[in-house]
Design a protein around this motif. Structure first.
Motif, PDB file in Angstrom:
ATOM      1  N   MET A   1       0.834  -1.200   0.000  1.00 56.05           N
ATOM      2  CA  MET A   1       0.000   0.000   0.000  1.00 56.05           C
ATOM      3  C   MET A   1       0.872   1.254   0.000  1.00 56.05           C
ATOM      4  O   MET A   1       0.589   2.223  -0.681  1.00 56.05           O
ATOM      5  N   GLN A   2       1.990   1.221   0.763  1.00 56.15           N
ATOM      6  CA  GLN A   2       2.844   2.401   0.806  1.00 56.15           C
ATOM      7  C   GLN A   2       3.403   2.711  -0.591  1.00 56.15           C
ATOM      8  O   GLN A   2       3.496   3.859  -0.981  1.00 56.15           O
ATOM      9  N   GLN A   3       3.742   1.629  -1.323  1.00 55.07           N
ATOM     10  CA  GLN A   3       4.244   1.842  -2.672  1.00 55.07           C
ATOM     11  C   GLN A   3       3.151   2.481  -3.533  1.00 55.07           C
ATOM     12  O   GLN A   3       3.396   3.354  -4.341  1.00 55.07           O
ATOM     13  N   HIS A   4       1.918   2.031  -3.329  1.00 54.55           N
ATOM     14  CA  HIS A   4       0.802   2.506  -4.149  1.00 54.55           C
ATOM     15  C   HIS A   4       0.604   4.018  -3.999  1.00 54.55           C
ATOM     16  O   HIS A   4       0.397   4.727  -4.965  1.00 54.55           O
ATOM     17  N   PHE A   5       0.664   4.495  -2.759  1.00 53.89           N
ATOM     18  CA  PHE A   5       0.401   5.926  -2.539  1.00 53.89           C
ATOM     19  C   PHE A   5       1.649   6.801  -2.647  1.00 53.89           C
ATOM     20  O   PHE A   5       1.546   8.017  -2.735  1.00 53.89           O
ATOM     21  N   GLU A   6       2.802   6.176  -2.565  1.00 52.50           N
ATOM     22  CA  GLU A   6       4.067   6.905  -2.663  1.00 52.50           C
ATOM     23  C   GLU A   6       4.155   8.125  -1.731  1.00 52.50           C
ATOM     24  O   GLU A   6       4.503   9.216  -2.138  1.00 52.50           O
ATOM     25  N   PHE A   7       3.795   7.902  -0.488  1.00 52.84           N
ATOM     26  CA  PHE A   7       3.919   8.983   0.493  1.00 52.84           C
ATOM     27  C   PHE A   7       5.399   9.218   0.794  1.00 52.84           C
ATOM     28  O   PHE A   7       6.201   8.292   0.778  1.00 52.84           O
ATOM     29  N   GLU A   8       5.718  10.455   1.110  1.00 54.07           N
ATOM     30  CA  GLU A   8       7.094  10.753   1.525  1.00 54.07           C
ATOM     31  C   GLU A   8       7.146  10.805   3.044  1.00 54.07           C
ATOM     32  O   GLU A   8       6.537  11.663   3.671  1.00 54.07           O
ATOM     33  N   TYR A   9       7.868   9.865   3.618  1.00 54.90           N
ATOM     34  CA  TYR A   9       7.922   9.782   5.081  1.00 54.90           C
ATOM     35  C   TYR A   9       9.056  10.624   5.648  1.00 54.90           C
ATOM     36  O   TYR A   9      10.141  10.674   5.083  1.00 54.90           O
ATOM     37  N   GLN A  10       8.759  11.286   6.770  1.00 56.14           N
ATOM     38  CA  GLN A  10       9.794  12.086   7.422  1.00 56.14           C
ATOM     39  C   GLN A  10      10.378  11.382   8.639  1.00 56.14           C
ATOM     40  O   GLN A  10      11.398  11.776   9.173  1.00 56.14           O
ATOM     41  N   THR A  11       9.664  10.349   9.103  1.00 55.86           N
ATOM     42  CA  THR A  11      10.145   9.609  10.282  1.00 55.86           C
ATOM     43  C   THR A  11      10.021   8.121   9.991  1.00 55.86           C
ATOM     44  O   THR A  11       9.492   7.713   8.960  1.00 55.86           O
TER      45      THR A  11
END
Length: 478
Positions: free
Chosen positions: A1-11
């Protein structure tokens, strides 16, 4: 799912995903997309909103206190809220936040809140929204038995695989019963496949000749885990009752009784090992109709109804026990049987597929792993032992020893006055009275946290222990 949304994580904090999901799709989509266990409070100051959310089965605890004038406090344990003082009310009402729900509140300029709506976002039978994005292979349609067994194996495997995400060492509770044995065997197989360098530690607890210890040893030998046996005696069990009830925040009889072993094994894990993320078989009995009284269900439909009721109430009983006894010692519980995909698929099966067959409960689950050689055959078909029964010596159960001790603590005059002293959920046994007394000492006036005692259905039971049921007595004579 993380790959699907491609969110940029800061932590690297796993909770950060909540902020990204909320930002992208609002609160409803956020809670529906979380594949896991959680309890959160989310503050959206820009839109002047506050949100509370808790996972489907309430594996993670959440309590809230709110006054008429909008003062809100939340905590993962009720003990963090009971001593709060507030000017408008001398006694702040503290209650568990309902699992499978989220609440929307308006945030006022003065920091107070007003509840707007409480929403049930997921029914345990429905496939979760996040199923659209996970990488489980496609399931085969239809309810032909081989198809169903194949789908269950895929989903169970996946339920464990997705729970391997951690930097900390993984361990597993192993009672030698069907559920924990399936979890331990599958977990060990997957850790090997993931090339994890350390051996899997499994943990069993019991009194010296207990059936659980022997069964767990057999499973551990079969799967090749680094096995730890924790022995306890009745004095130790009785000694920890006070701290167990303080940790649990309940006086439910079967929950307290079964928590003693789990509390002591968790204490051992914390003190003697570096395993922190602990897998366990909780939730299976509710999901797969594992309790002995399911043999007495009047119909498959009634059994299905009961199974769903038990799942809905897990947060008051079995997952409350499992979460609090482990968390009290800084351990993190993982319960693959309550995986959304696995549980919703199991509950979508025709009711008559899920009932006990040929006098054996959880027949479908056992059958599913019949040819896998994951665990020894006699363990695969081992009948149900209640945790508080299985950890005890056969000759003199922990339950009997407890009764004898309590007999000296609670006299008949106290029992006669029980209804006056405890008008709500009046204890009917001395054991119940004793637990209630300890509970009231820690949490006076908070008895309504427990809506009712856990009791078997369809039989005239006065005690929740499986050992007092006729099914056991017949087995003992055989």
């Amino acid at each position: 799912m993380q790959q699907h949304f491609e969110f940029e994580y800061q932590t690297k904090v796993d909770g950060e995903i909540i902020l990204h999901l909320y930002d992208k799709g609002g609160i409803e989509q956020t809670v529906c997309m979380l594949d896991g266990v959680f309890a959160f409070i989310l503050l959206d100051t820009a839109n002047k909103k506050v949100f509370l959310g808790r996972d489907t089965y309430g594996v993670r605890p959440l309590f809230k206190a709110m006054t008429e004038d909008g003062f809100l406090a939340v905590c993962s344990e009720a003990k963090g809220l009971v001593n709060l003082k507030h000017s408008t009310t001398p006694f702040l009402k503290v209650e568990p936040f309902l699992p499978g729900h989220y609440e929307v509140l308006d945030l006022k300029p003065n920091g107070k809140v007003a509840s707007v709506e409480m929403v049930k976002y997921h029914h345990c039978r429905d496939e979760p929204l996040h199923a659209l994005y996970d990488n489980v292979e496609k399931l085969f349609p239809g309810f032909e038995i081989e198809t169903v067994k194949n789908n269950l194996r895929i989903l169970f495997d996946n339920a464990i695989k997705k729970r391997l995400m951690t930097d900390r060492r993984i361990g597993c509770l192993l009672s030698g019963g069907l559920d924990s044995s399936l979890v331990a065997a599958t977990l060990l197989k997957q850790l090997k496949e993931a090339h994890v360098q350390y051996p899997l530690q499994t943990f069993a607890i019991g009194m010296e000749d207990s059936t659980d210890l022997l069964a767990a040893r057999k499973v551990a030998n079969h799967i090749g885990s680094e096995h730890h046996e924790v022995l306890f005696n009745s004095e130790e069990g009785i000694q920890v009752l006070d701290e167990v009830i303080f940790s649990l925040e309940t006086y439910d009889i079967t929950t307290v009784r079964a928590s003693v072993g789990m509390y002591l094994v968790s204490k051992y894990i914390r003190k003697n090992t570096d395993s922190v993320v602990i897998f366990s078989g909780e939730g299976s009995d509710e999901l797969t109709q594992g309790y002995i009284y399911f043999h007495k269900a009047p119909s498959p439909e009634k059994a299905e109804e009961e199974s769903e009721r038990l799942l809905k109430e897990l947060y008051l009983f079995d997952v409350l026990r499992a979460d609090r006894t482990t968390a009290a010692h800084g351990l993190e519980l993982r319960v693959p049987f309550l995986d959304h995909r696995f549980s919703s698929y199991y509950l979508s099966l025709p009711p008559d597929m899920r009932t006990p067959k040929n006098g054996i409960e959880k027949h479908l689950l056992r059958e599913t792993f019949e040819d896998s050689n994951l665990i020894p055959k006699d363990i695969l078909w081992r009948p149900k032992e209640a945790f508080s029964d299985g950890i005890t010596s056969v000759k003199n159960s922990w339950f009997r020893i407890l009764q004898e001790y309590i007999e000296h603590q609670v006299d008949d005059a106290m029992m006669a006055a029980a209804a006056q002293k405890f008008p709500f959920n009046t204890p009917k046994t001395k054991e119940g009275y004793y637990y209630r007394q300890i509970f009231e000492r820690h949490y006076p006036g908070r008895a309504d946290w427990l809506t009712h005692y856990w009791m078997p259905r369809w039989i005239n039971a006065t005690d929740p222990s499986a050992r007092t049921l006729a099914h056991y007595k017949a087995a003992a004579k055989a």
